[in-house]
Write a protein that holds these residues in place. Structure first.
Motif, PDB file in Angstrom:
ATOM      1  N   ARG A 141      57.531 -22.017   5.915  1.00 16.93           N
ATOM      2  CA  ARG A 141      56.954 -20.819   5.279  1.00 16.93           C
ATOM      3  C   ARG A 141      57.910 -19.635   5.338  1.00 16.93           C
ATOM      4  O   ARG A 141      57.518 -18.511   5.019  1.00 16.93           O
ATOM      5  CB  ARG A 141      55.635 -20.422   5.969  1.00 16.93           C
ATOM      6  N   PHE A 142      59.146 -19.860   5.744  1.00 15.19           N
ATOM      7  CA  PHE A 142      60.063 -18.745   5.962  1.00 15.19           C
ATOM      8  C   PHE A 142      60.260 -17.926   4.690  1.00 15.19           C
ATOM      9  O   PHE A 142      60.138 -16.691   4.699  1.00 15.19           O
ATOM     10  CB  PHE A 142      61.410 -19.255   6.474  1.00 15.19           C
ATOM     11  N   LEU A 143      60.577 -18.577   3.573  1.00 19.16           N
ATOM     12  CA  LEU A 143      60.854 -17.844   2.336  1.00 19.16           C
ATOM     13  C   LEU A 143      59.613 -17.119   1.825  1.00 19.16           C
ATOM     14  O   LEU A 143      59.706 -15.991   1.324  1.00 19.16           O
ATOM     15  CB  LEU A 143      61.397 -18.801   1.274  1.00 19.16           C
ATOM     16  N   ALA A 144      58.458 -17.761   1.957  1.00 17.09           N
ATOM     17  CA  ALA A 144      57.212 -17.113   1.509  1.00 17.09           C
ATOM     18  C   ALA A 144      56.928 -15.874   2.344  1.00 17.09           C
ATOM     19  O   ALA A 144      56.548 -14.823   1.810  1.00 17.09           O
ATOM     20  CB  ALA A 144      56.052 -18.102   1.606  1.00 17.09           C
ATOM     21  N   LEU A 145      57.121 -15.999   3.663  1.00 15.62           N
ATOM     22  CA  LEU A 145      56.898 -14.848   4.540  1.00 15.62           C
ATOM     23  C   LEU A 145      57.944 -13.766   4.286  1.00 15.62           C
ATOM     24  O   LEU A 145      57.614 -12.570   4.278  1.00 15.62           O
ATOM     25  CB  LEU A 145      56.941 -15.287   5.996  1.00 15.62           C
ATOM     26  N   LEU A 146      59.198 -14.185   4.080  1.00 10.27           N
ATOM     27  CA  LEU A 146      60.245 -13.208   3.781  1.00 10.27           C
ATOM     28  C   LEU A 146      59.906 -12.429   2.519  1.00 10.27           C
ATOM     29  O   LEU A 146      60.048 -11.195   2.473  1.00 10.27           O
ATOM     30  CB  LEU A 146      61.589 -13.928   3.623  1.00 10.27           C
ATOM     31  N   GLY A 147      59.439 -13.131   1.481  1.00  8.49           N
ATOM     32  CA  GLY A 147      59.060 -12.449   0.250  1.00  8.49           C
ATOM     33  C   GLY A 147      57.921 -11.467   0.464  1.00  8.49           C
ATOM     34  O   GLY A 147      57.935 -10.353  -0.065  1.00  8.49           O
ATOM     35  N   SER A 148      56.938 -11.859   1.281  1.00  8.09           N
ATOM     36  CA  SER A 148      55.810 -10.972   1.569  1.00  8.09           C
ATOM     37  C   SER A 148      56.271  -9.714   2.305  1.00  8.09           C
ATOM     38  O   SER A 148      55.852  -8.599   1.981  1.00  8.09           O
ATOM     39  CB  SER A 148      54.768 -11.707   2.418  1.00  8.09           C
ATOM     40  N   TYR A 149      57.153  -9.906   3.289  1.00  5.18           N
ATOM     41  CA  TYR A 149      57.649  -8.754   4.045  1.00  5.18           C
ATOM     42  C   TYR A 149      58.518  -7.846   3.185  1.00  5.18           C
ATOM     43  O   TYR A 149      58.466  -6.611   3.327  1.00  5.18           O
ATOM     44  CB  TYR A 149      58.434  -9.221   5.266  1.00  5.18           C
ATOM     45  N   VAL A 150      59.320  -8.431   2.308  1.00  5.72           N
ATOM     46  CA  VAL A 150      60.158  -7.611   1.430  1.00  5.72           C
ATOM     47  C   VAL A 150      59.288  -6.722   0.549  1.00  5.72           C
ATOM     48  O   VAL A 150      59.587  -5.535   0.346  1.00  5.72           O
ATOM     49  CB  VAL A 150      61.077  -8.503   0.570  1.00  5.72           C
ATOM     50  N   VAL A 151      58.196  -7.290   0.023  1.00  8.41           N
ATOM     51  CA  VAL A 151      57.271  -6.488  -0.792  1.00  8.41           C
ATOM     52  C   VAL A 151      56.667  -5.362   0.045  1.00  8.41           C
ATOM     53  O   VAL A 151      56.596  -4.206  -0.397  1.00  8.41           O
ATOM     54  CB  VAL A 151      56.160  -7.385  -1.378  1.00  8.41           C
ATOM     55  N   LEU A 152      56.248  -5.680   1.281  1.00  2.00           N
ATOM     56  CA  LEU A 152      55.674  -4.647   2.161  1.00  2.00           C
ATOM     57  C   LEU A 152      56.704  -3.582   2.489  1.00  2.00           C
ATOM     58  O   LEU A 152      56.399  -2.378   2.493  1.00  2.00           O
ATOM     59  CB  LEU A 152      55.148  -5.282   3.442  1.00  2.00           C
ATOM     60  N   TRP A 153      57.935  -4.001   2.806  1.00  2.00           N
ATOM     61  CA  TRP A 153      58.992  -3.034   3.128  1.00  2.00           C
ATOM     62  C   TRP A 153      59.272  -2.133   1.940  1.00  2.00           C
ATOM     63  O   TRP A 153      59.481  -0.925   2.109  1.00  2.00           O
ATOM     64  CB  TRP A 153      60.272  -3.770   3.543  1.00  2.00           C
ATOM     65  N   ALA A 154      59.283  -2.704   0.741  1.00  2.00           N
ATOM     66  CA  ALA A 154      59.559  -1.909  -0.453  1.00  2.00           C
ATOM     67  C   ALA A 154      58.456  -0.880  -0.682  1.00  2.00           C
ATOM     68  O   ALA A 154      58.732   0.290  -0.980  1.00  2.00           O
ATOM     69  CB  ALA A 154      59.701  -2.823  -1.670  1.00  2.00           C
ATOM     70  N   ILE A 155      57.198  -1.310  -0.540  1.00  2.00           N
ATOM     71  CA  ILE A 155      56.070  -0.379  -0.710  1.00  2.00           C
ATOM     72  C   ILE A 155      56.140   0.736   0.319  1.00  2.00           C
ATOM     73  O   ILE A 155      55.964   1.919  -0.002  1.00  2.00           O
ATOM     74  CB  ILE A 155      54.737  -1.139  -0.603  1.00  2.00           C
ATOM     75  N   ALA A 156      56.409   0.366   1.591  1.00  2.00           N
ATOM     76  CA  ALA A 156      56.482   1.364   2.661  1.00  2.00           C
ATOM     77  C   ALA A 156      57.641   2.330   2.420  1.00  2.00           C
ATOM     78  O   ALA A 156      57.498   3.547   2.616  1.00  2.00           O
ATOM     79  CB  ALA A 156      56.635   0.671   4.012  1.00  2.00           C
TER      80      ALA A 156
END
Length: 249
Positions: A143-158
């Motif tokens: 699930r690394f890439l899926a989690l990385l994508g989720s965190y990147v979206v969160l980081w971008a929003i933040a």
């Protein structure tokens, strides 16, 4: 003394944050919300508290390991900058931007990787009702890439939210003074500098800063809840797949 005081402050600070995260995860995973907003100091909180100290030790270990590699390289690349005991300011600035800062940023690569692989440690501890820091590695397997994508979206929003917030804050406080500063008009201008300090430390501007930092705290809490949700979903998916088990008791 400052370092020691900061370290001691981490003990109560970790307890408060752990109680908040445990409450969020308990509600997301089990649908439970005891006490006030689900915040309790039960075994779930202490498991998350233990996870925080594991994170701290992991970060210290990575930082120490990376420093053992980066510091010798930094000294070897300084060249003639320190010749004669008096560094050349321009050469030092160029060295910092081309060598020191890039090398310092390298430590965040392993930290980001380990942060994602062990990210659901608190959620795993909540769902298994036992301390499960290292079991989080199994949760994130595949699930690394899926989690990385989720965190990147969160980081971008933040990042966007914080840029807008602090841009509005400092724009309201400094206003035209910032433009004058960029033009160099405030250098040596005593009257302009005094006016700027009067404006910055006026009751109205202090109120703006306090309100801005309150909004910043709210944004951080929202970001935390969203990241807890990502970790909780990954942990529940791992449980459904049988990657992790929960004790029948």
């Amino acid at each position: 003394p400052l370092i020691g005081t900061t370290f001691l402050f981490m003990f109560p600070m970790f307890i408060v944050i752990a109680a908040y995260e445990a409450a969020c995860l308990r509600w997301m995973i089990r649908g439970e919300a005891p006490w006030l907003f689900g915040i309790t100091f039960d075994s779930d909180t202490w498991r998350v508290y233990g996870v925080y100290w594991c994170w701290w030790i992991l970060q210290m270990a990575v930082g120490f390991a990376m420093s053992m590699v980066m510091i010798p390289i930094m000294f070897m690349t300084m060249g003639d900058i320190m010749r004669g005991g008096q560094p050349d300011p321009e050469a030092m600035m160029r060295w910092q931007w081309t060598v020191q800062i890039p090398l310092s940023l390298l430590q965040y690569i392993p930290l980001a990787f380990l942060g994602i692989r062990f990210g659901p440690a608190a959620a795993t501890s909540i769902i298994r009702k036992r301390f499960s820091f290292f079991e989080a590695w199994r949760v994130t397997r595949g699930r690394f890439l899926a989690l990385l994508g989720s965190y990147v979206v969160l980081w971008a929003i933040a990042a966007i939210a914080l840029i807008v917030l602090f841009g509005a804050m400092f724009g309201a406080v400094f206003g035209s003074f910032f433009v004058e500063f960029l033009k160099g008009g405030m250098i040596g201008n005593v009257a302009e500098n005094e006016e700027m300090f009067r404006r910055v430390f006026s009751p109205q501007m202090i109120g703006v800063l306090i309100g801005g930092y309150a909004v910043n705290l709210l944004l951080m809490l929202i970001y935390a809840v969203m990241s807890y949700g990502v970790n909780a979903r990954a942990t529940m998916a791992a449980l459904e797949e049988g990657t992790i088990e929960v004790d029948p008791a």
